[in-house]
Design an enzyme around this catalytic site. Sequence first.
Site, mmCIF file in Angstrom:
data_model
loop_
_atom_site.group_PDB
_atom_site.id
_atom_site.type_symbol
_atom_site.label_atom_id
_atom_site.label_comp_id
_atom_site.label_asym_id
_atom_site.label_seq_id
_atom_site.Cartn_x
_atom_site.Cartn_y
_atom_site.Cartn_z
ATOM 1 N N SER A 45 -5.692 11.037 6.633
ATOM 2 C CA SER A 45 -5.187 10.699 5.302
ATOM 3 C C SER A 45 -4.687 11.969 4.626
ATOM 4 C CB SER A 45 -6.283 10.018 4.472
ATOM 5 O OG SER A 45 -7.427 10.838 4.356
ATOM 6 N N ASP A 54 -11.753 5.199 1.603
ATOM 7 C CA ASP A 54 -12.582 4.143 2.192
ATOM 8 C C ASP A 54 -11.796 2.839 2.277
ATOM 9 O OD1 ASP A 54 -14.643 6.063 2.089
ATOM 10 O OD2 ASP A 54 -15.120 5.464 0.035
#
Length: 325
Positions: free
Chosen positions: A224, A256
């Site tokens: 990410s 998440d």
Amino acid sequence: MIVTLTLNPSLDRTIEISSLDRGTVIRAATAHLDPGGKGVNVSRALLANAVASRAVVPYGGDEGRQLVRLLAAEGLDMVTVPVSGATRSNVTLAEPDGTVTKINEPGTALSPAELDTIAEAVLDAAHSGGQGADWVVASGSLPPEVPADVYATLCRRFAGAGIHVAIDTSGPALSYALDAAPDLVKPNLEELSAATGMPIGSLGDVVAAAGELRAAGARTVLASLGADGAVLVEEAGTWYGEAPAAVPRSSVGAGDAMLAGFLAAGGSGPGALAQALAWGAAAVQQPGSRMPGPAHIDIDAVTVCRPDPKRPLSTAVPAALPQPG
């Protein structure tokens, strides 16, 4: 079904303020109290999108009981494991421009016996209820005094039971986990640099660093990149994706939600990467650590392509010393 494990869950209080001025009285605009912890958030994101999940949650003390009550109120399918210490509380200060200041308590130590009980609870959760688990997600920071190789130990144990394992952690815990050949790791930029000792300033650097993690044992790397999107490196190929820029409200839990979206879409390939980015982008626009549902997610706005190695990142990360592993 996806089972999640959070060794160091928390109560997360997010306070929205106009600006952070040290040494002054600051009036809060709003405040939110949410159940927290990376694995907990993955399960909450899956729940919000009607994807089967079960969270294994160690808890202790008054804070732990409140955490369990909040999760129960959300309707989360969970297995709770009482432990001797008290669950931690975290505070997040969120400013209008998206700047987030976090104050995280360390959490409570877990004994070897408690860790063994937790691992057995994960295996039971993965094989109970008539629906076997496709994935176990083990994620988050480690409580004090817990061995740095605990995720590696758990990964071998879960993989030995025939379950795919995703690891989302940082520092030595990530480096040790690579030795156990997890099916997936999800580092951010800083974690990717720390795990490899490499400077990262372009998509080519991201791909090279992810390749190092694969060489060290990880089968798939989902990196990410914050506002720059994400890179997926797996045996079948390498892809880059980005979501349209949005005014962030809180980045807590966005990573998440990204991991939850990736696994919900099968955990492999460009389609799963697109789903991951759509869920992550939607999470950034929610207050506190609230998870996005279908009404918030716009997968059509995501673009996925082969990465341009020369494309610079908006935020470069200098070389970091690699973590022991």
